[in-house]
Design a protein around this motif. Structure first.
Motif, PDB file in Angstrom:
ATOM      1  N   VAL A  90      31.300  28.383  44.771  1.00  0.00           N
ATOM      2  CA  VAL A  90      31.699  28.153  43.378  1.00  0.00           C
ATOM      3  C   VAL A  90      33.042  28.818  43.101  1.00  0.00           C
ATOM      4  O   VAL A  90      33.938  28.231  42.481  1.00  0.00           O
ATOM      5  CB  VAL A  90      30.593  28.682  42.425  1.00  0.00           C
ATOM      6  CG1 VAL A  90      31.102  28.798  41.000  1.00  0.00           C
ATOM      7  CG2 VAL A  90      29.388  27.757  42.479  1.00  0.00           C
ATOM      8  N   ALA A  91      33.224  30.049  43.593  1.00  0.00           N
ATOM      9  CA  ALA A  91      34.498  30.744  43.369  1.00  0.00           C
ATOM     10  C   ALA A  91      35.629  30.014  44.094  1.00  0.00           C
ATOM     11  O   ALA A  91      36.726  29.853  43.549  1.00  0.00           O
ATOM     12  CB  ALA A  91      34.394  32.185  43.849  1.00  0.00           C
ATOM     13  N   LEU A 151      50.554  33.002  42.406  1.00  0.00           N
ATOM     14  CA  LEU A 151      49.399  32.168  42.798  1.00  0.00           C
ATOM     15  C   LEU A 151      48.221  33.058  43.191  1.00  0.00           C
ATOM     16  O   LEU A 151      47.070  32.782  42.828  1.00  0.00           O
ATOM     17  CB  LEU A 151      49.779  31.260  43.969  1.00  0.00           C
ATOM     18  CG  LEU A 151      50.753  30.126  43.635  1.00  0.00           C
ATOM     19  CD1 LEU A 151      51.187  29.407  44.902  1.00  0.00           C
ATOM     20  CD2 LEU A 151      50.112  29.139  42.663  1.00  0.00           C
ATOM     21  N   ILE A 152      48.524  34.134  43.911  1.00  0.00           N
ATOM     22  CA  ILE A 152      47.445  35.049  44.311  1.00  0.00           C
ATOM     23  C   ILE A 152      46.866  35.738  43.067  1.00  0.00           C
ATOM     24  O   ILE A 152      45.646  35.879  42.921  1.00  0.00           O
ATOM     25  CB  ILE A 152      47.961  36.078  45.344  1.00  0.00           C
ATOM     26  CG1 ILE A 152      48.175  35.365  46.677  1.00  0.00           C
ATOM     27  CG2 ILE A 152      46.981  37.231  45.500  1.00  0.00           C
ATOM     28  CD1 ILE A 152      48.803  36.204  47.747  1.00  0.00           C
ATOM     29  N   GLY A 153      47.744  36.149  42.147  1.00  0.00           N
ATOM     30  CA  GLY A 153      47.268  36.795  40.905  1.00  0.00           C
ATOM     31  C   GLY A 153      46.378  35.859  40.113  1.00  0.00           C
ATOM     32  O   GLY A 153      45.277  36.243  39.684  1.00  0.00           O
ATOM     33  N   LEU A 176      37.567  36.253  40.114  1.00  0.00           N
ATOM     34  CA  LEU A 176      36.772  37.284  39.429  1.00  0.00           C
ATOM     35  C   LEU A 176      35.972  36.700  38.267  1.00  0.00           C
ATOM     36  O   LEU A 176      34.850  37.126  37.993  1.00  0.00           O
ATOM     37  CB  LEU A 176      37.687  38.406  38.923  1.00  0.00           C
ATOM     38  CG  LEU A 176      38.265  39.294  40.031  1.00  0.00           C
ATOM     39  CD1 LEU A 176      39.272  40.298  39.458  1.00  0.00           C
ATOM     40  CD2 LEU A 176      37.167  40.045  40.774  1.00  0.00           C
ATOM     41  N   SER A 177      36.568  35.701  37.578  1.00  0.00           N
ATOM     42  CA  SER A 177      35.850  35.106  36.448  1.00  0.00           C
ATOM     43  C   SER A 177      34.536  34.492  36.921  1.00  0.00           C
ATOM     44  O   SER A 177      33.544  34.482  36.196  1.00  0.00           O
ATOM     45  CB  SER A 177      36.711  34.055  35.739  1.00  0.00           C
ATOM     46  OG  SER A 177      36.807  32.889  36.539  1.00  0.00           O
ATOM     47  N   GLN A 178      34.508  33.989  38.152  1.00  0.00           N
ATOM     48  CA  GLN A 178      33.268  33.391  38.678  1.00  0.00           C
ATOM     49  C   GLN A 178      32.390  34.426  39.369  1.00  0.00           C
ATOM     50  O   GLN A 178      31.172  34.382  39.266  1.00  0.00           O
ATOM     51  CB  GLN A 178      33.595  32.260  39.668  1.00  0.00           C
ATOM     52  CG  GLN A 178      34.047  30.981  39.006  1.00  0.00           C
ATOM     53  CD  GLN A 178      32.922  30.265  38.272  1.00  0.00           C
ATOM     54  OE1 GLN A 178      31.947  30.861  37.849  1.00  0.00           O
ATOM     55  NE2 GLN A 178      33.065  28.972  38.086  1.00  0.00           N
ATOM     56  N   TRP A 179      33.030  35.353  40.072  1.00  0.00           N
ATOM     57  CA  TRP A 179      32.258  36.311  40.867  1.00  0.00           C
ATOM     58  C   TRP A 179      31.363  37.171  39.977  1.00  0.00           C
ATOM     59  O   TRP A 179      30.260  37.544  40.353  1.00  0.00           O
ATOM     60  CB  TRP A 179      33.214  37.185  41.669  1.00  0.00           C
ATOM     61  CG  TRP A 179      32.530  37.987  42.733  1.00  0.00           C
ATOM     62  CD1 TRP A 179      32.256  39.327  42.713  1.00  0.00           C
ATOM     63  CD2 TRP A 179      32.014  37.501  43.982  1.00  0.00           C
ATOM     64  NE1 TRP A 179      31.604  39.691  43.855  1.00  0.00           N
ATOM     65  CE2 TRP A 179      31.435  38.589  44.665  1.00  0.00           C
ATOM     66  CE3 TRP A 179      31.981  36.241  44.591  1.00  0.00           C
ATOM     67  CZ2 TRP A 179      30.838  38.467  45.908  1.00  0.00           C
ATOM     68  CZ3 TRP A 179      31.377  36.119  45.822  1.00  0.00           C
ATOM     69  CH2 TRP A 179      30.815  37.220  46.466  1.00  0.00           C
ATOM     70  N   VAL A 227      27.202  45.022  48.153  1.00  0.00           N
ATOM     71  CA  VAL A 227      27.861  43.826  48.707  1.00  0.00           C
ATOM     72  C   VAL A 227      28.689  43.133  47.618  1.00  0.00           C
ATOM     73  O   VAL A 227      29.852  42.775  47.826  1.00  0.00           O
ATOM     74  CB  VAL A 227      26.808  42.852  49.295  1.00  0.00           C
ATOM     75  CG1 VAL A 227      27.427  41.505  49.625  1.00  0.00           C
ATOM     76  CG2 VAL A 227      26.171  43.446  50.539  1.00  0.00           C
ATOM     77  N   LEU A 228      28.086  42.979  46.431  1.00  0.00           N
ATOM     78  CA  LEU A 228      28.792  42.290  45.345  1.00  0.00           C
ATOM     79  C   LEU A 228      30.003  43.075  44.860  1.00  0.00           C
ATOM     80  O   LEU A 228      30.972  42.506  44.373  1.00  0.00           O
ATOM     81  CB  LEU A 228      27.842  42.034  44.174  1.00  0.00           C
ATOM     82  CG  LEU A 228      26.772  40.973  44.391  1.00  0.00           C
ATOM     83  CD1 LEU A 228      26.013  40.703  43.119  1.00  0.00           C
ATOM     84  CD2 LEU A 228      27.396  39.683  44.894  1.00  0.00           C
ATOM     85  N   THR A 229      29.947  44.399  44.968  1.00  0.00           N
ATOM     86  CA  THR A 229      31.060  45.230  44.514  1.00  0.00           C
ATOM     87  C   THR A 229      32.179  45.264  45.545  1.00  0.00           C
ATOM     88  O   THR A 229      33.353  45.201  45.203  1.00  0.00           O
ATOM     89  CB  THR A 229      30.566  46.680  44.281  1.00  0.00           C
ATOM     90  OG1 THR A 229      29.411  46.627  43.460  1.00  0.00           O
ATOM     91  CG2 THR A 229      31.623  47.524  43.613  1.00  0.00           C
ATOM     92  N   ILE A 230      31.784  45.362  46.802  1.00  0.00           N
ATOM     93  CA  ILE A 230      32.781  45.614  47.845  1.00  0.00           C
ATOM     94  C   ILE A 230      33.647  44.378  48.104  1.00  0.00           C
ATOM     95  O   ILE A 230      34.819  44.503  48.457  1.00  0.00           O
ATOM     96  CB  ILE A 230      32.093  46.121  49.145  1.00  0.00           C
ATOM     97  CG1 ILE A 230      33.084  46.917  49.993  1.00  0.00           C
ATOM     98  CG2 ILE A 230      31.490  45.008  49.955  1.00  0.00           C
ATOM     99  CD1 ILE A 230      33.431  48.257  49.452  1.00  0.00           C
ATOM    100  N   ILE A 231      33.096  43.187  47.898  1.00  0.00           N
ATOM    101  CA  ILE A 231      33.865  41.973  48.226  1.00  0.00           C
ATOM    102  C   ILE A 231      35.123  41.847  47.359  1.00  0.00           C
ATOM    103  O   ILE A 231      36.233  41.736  47.895  1.00  0.00           O
ATOM    104  CB  ILE A 231      32.963  40.729  48.162  1.00  0.00           C
ATOM    105  CG1 ILE A 231      32.031  40.750  49.382  1.00  0.00           C
ATOM    106  CG2 ILE A 231      33.775  39.438  48.127  1.00  0.00           C
ATOM    107  CD1 ILE A 231      30.926  39.734  49.369  1.00  0.00           C
TER     108      ILE A 231
END
Lengths: 278, 436
Positions: A80-81, A197-199, A206-209, A251-255
């Motif tokens: 999704v991200a 583009l990276i920003g 992040l909005s999806q994660w 895991v969710l934080t470190i990614i």
């Protein structure tokens, strides 16, 4: 000179303290995630320094976590991200480029509208929007999860500000050489816009994660669950496996942390250029 | 300008194609077909508040018997379950065919909102199959059966044998007809505290929840704290006795403040508690810790009546379901069919409601921990048949339960039981009035 050294010491100490304040909780979560089951409480009541030492633990929580529905959730979150970044940039780049380079009537109004709409918290419109999605039969689908995040006002803003910083002479030269708008964007502007583009991509990611409310309203079948929902489902009415919850949280934080670390330079650059022109 | 537009078109088309492709990635809420009989393919959507694996076994068993029916789960995290269902059902039902319904006023609330189908035709078979009739009738509103419970609960007093031995405390008796009183429990906890035998003399599985504390108010003679007309009363003698006792546990340090509910089982499991009042799931929690423990019936107040909290999720059928017959077939399998009911409770490790499944469950639990759980089945059956208290299905329960939780929480944190109860009576009462 002496005063300057004192200031450096104070600032460095403050920086170290701030870094510790951010790092310690994450480190504690990691150490606790290596304790099987609920055994992390052994060092928590009363709090012992052993709570911060990863000795005597193992990775069974991670193997348990990654052999269950959390793995599907993680895959879905990446999917999704990823779709959101690809399609979101495909919308944001031309929108930002048009706002930066084409002097069409009402340009200011359109830009103001985009920025103002971006200020509205998504959660404020999530409930009525989810009703519309239900009517359109988009519940419990990847399309339902991705679509609302595609038009990201902040991503358009960041890209537009960056495009404004590209010298007009460069664009004029491209036009003289016979390049059309799309070709100029593709061949001249985008290669120069990697940081932006990276920003913008990071913002979309992040909005999806970190999304929770929307996936909750739209898609919670096991096949389409996102990782934060799968993590929340580890805590049931009757039992809680805190070791696995810690592992999932880590895991969710470190990614995103690793991604930010990897793209730190470009991300900072993209944000720092947003104030240059307006 | 015309040239630019021409060049933009392929770009826009590419984005449009991407979006169309994306739209093709999903959108399968239900097949939406028919009533359940015959060979037509039917997909049932079952909303619940558990991980998918909890219901996977029973769904597999059902699908094996009904090859034309597929059951799709919607797993909504427990903490957001009710609000999410309210939102989804409130805006059209979203293809949901069945959903778990919490105990207490949820069934009344969702009946008033028109979410639940009438399943009274299953009543007779359900009563015949259930361990006790009240398990079925607790989900009726105005004579209409609206949900059936595949699971039930009761409350037990678990104790750490080694901790009690270290403190010189005699363990509570296992005979369900002669439980300890709360006064005896307090005294024992005080002895553990004085001996320094455990960090937490007395734990509850769920601090501050109405489910956990209702039985104390009832045992002390205070009733449910709310009557059939929605009048709230925590200020009467009964509830004041229970709340003053609760308040004292924390004032005296017998029970901890600042520990959240997800930690209580873990603390007992790790040998840091002497006693914990918990449900049947406490067995698997204690077993996982490898501690030396025992199970006794839940206490009651001296001079009062024994009372034990009960109930769990039930399953109802959406009034908007287009697959009513198939949904009833699944519900029947979950509750009335012994094999199906056993499968429904197997993964969660919770007590099944069907007589035959119940007997097998008890046998399994008693075998799981030897002497520690030898009396578990007798206690469970006795409490379910003799002193189980159901949460009241009354108007305004949706504001009563969180209001009561806030009251208990404040008292745990030091508020005066009498003053805070008077405030709660007034505030919750006013909220219920507004709902009318």
């Amino acid at each position: 000179m002496r005063r300057s050294r004192g200031g450096t010491v104070v600032l460095t100490a403050a920086a170290i303290l701030a870094a510790l304040a951010v790092f310690l909780p994450v480190w504690w979560v990691f150490v606790s995630s290596t304790r099987p089951g609920n055994s992390y409480v052994e060092n928590m009541t009363p709090l012992s320094w052993l709570a911060f030492v990863p000795v005597g633990g193992d990775l069974t929580n991670y193997s348990g976590l990654l052999s269950g529905p959390f793995l599907t959730g993680l895959f879905n979150s990446f999917l999704v991200a990823g779709l959101t970044i690809a399609l979101g940039l495909a919308i944001a780049v031309p929108a930002a480029y048009a706002l930066a380079t084409i002097d069409f009537p009402g340009r200011g109004v359109v830009f103001t509208f985009i920025v103002v709409v971006a200020m509205i918290p998504f959660d404020a419109i999530a409930i009525p929007l989810s009703s519309l999605f239900q009517d359109w039969h988009l519940s419990d689908s990847y399309a339902g999860l991705v679509l609302p995040a595609l038009a990201n006002g902040f991503a358009i803003f960041v890209l537009r500000q960056f495009f404004l910083g590209i010298p007009a002479e460069l664009l004029e030269a491209a036009e003289v050489d016979g390049l059309g708008r799309i070709a100029t964007l593709w061949r001249i502007v985008l290669p120069l816009s990697k940081p932006a583009l990276i920003g913008a991509g990071m913002m979309l990611f992040l909005s999806q994660w970190q999304a929770y409310l929307w996936p909750l309203l739209i898609g919670t079948s096991p096949e389409r669950q996102l990782a934060p929902i799968a993590l929340a489902n580890l805590s049931t009415l009757f039992t809680v496996d805190l070791g696995q919850i810690f592992a999932g949280s880590f895991v969710l934080t470190i990614i995103p942390m690793v991604l930010l670390l990897f793209f730190q330079k470009q991300y900072t650059e993209s944000l720092s250029t947003t104030g240059l022109k307006g | 300008m015309g040239t630019s537009t021409t060049r933009i078109l392929p770009f826009a088309a590419a984005i449009g194609a991407g979006l169309l492709l994306l739209a093709g990635c999903g959108g399968s809420s239900t097949d939406g077909s028919g009533g359940g009989g015959g060979d037509e393919e039917i997909t049932l959507t079952f909303a619940n508040a558990d991980p998918a694996e909890t219901w996977a076994t029973v769904i597999e068993g059902f699908e094996a018997q009904h090859p034309n029916i597929t059951v799709k789960q919607l797993n909504i995290p427990y903490a957001q379950y009710t609000s999410t269902i309210n939102q989804r059902m409130g805006s059209g039902g979203d293809g949901i065919d069945l959903m778990v319904v919490d105990a207490g006023g949820a069934v009344l609330d969702w009946n008033n909102r028109g979410y639940l189908a009438d399943i009274t035709d299953l009543r007779e078979d359900a009563v015949a199959a259930a361990v006790s009739e009240s398990m079925v009738t607790a989900r009726e509103v105005d004579g209409k059966l609206l949900a059936l419970a595949p699971w039930t609960t009761s409350q037990f007093l678990y104790y750490n044998v080694d901790v009690l031995a270290a403190a010189g405390v005699e363990p509570p008796p296992g005979d369900p007809a002669t439980p300890w009183t709360y006064e005896q429990l307090t005294e024992a906890a005080r002895t553990v505290q004085s001996a320094g035998a455990a960090e937490y003399p007395l734990l509850f599985d769920q601090w501050d929840t109405y489910y956990q504390l209702q039985m104390m108010g009832v045992s002390a003679g205070g009733g449910d704290g709310i009557d059939a007309d929605g009048v709230v009363d925590f200020s009467g003698d009964g509830w004041q006795r229970a709340l003053t006792w609760y308040h004292g546990l924390f004032e005296d340090g017998l029970s901890p403040r600042g520990i959240t509910n997800d930690k209580n089982g873990a603390l007992f499991q790790e040998g840091k508690g002497a006693f914990i009042i918990s449900g049947p799931w406490g067995v698997s929690v204690a077993n996982a810790g490898g501690i030396n423990y025992g199970v006794a019936p839940a206490p009651y107040f001296e001079g009062g009546e024994p009372a034990t909290s009960t109930d769990s999720w039930a399953v109802g059928i959406s009034a908007k379901s287009e697959n009513l017959d198939a949904a009833k077939e699944f519900l029947r399998y979950l509750t009335i069919d012994p094999a199906g009911n056993a499968q429904a409770a197997e993964v969660a490790g919770i007590t099944p409601t069907n007589k035959e499944a119940f007997a097998a469950y008890v046998e399994g639990v008693e075998a799981s921990a030897g002497a520690a759980t030898a009396g578990f089945g007798a206690i469970l059956q006795y409490q379910l048949e003799n002193n189980a208290v159901h949460r009241p299905a009354v108007v305004g329960y949706s504001v009563f339960e969180p209001g009561a939780g806030q009251l208990f929480s404040d008292i745990r944190n030091g508020s005066d039981p009498a003053e805070r109860a008077a405030q709660a009576d007034e505030e919750i009462g006013a909220q219920i009035e507004r709902l009318r």
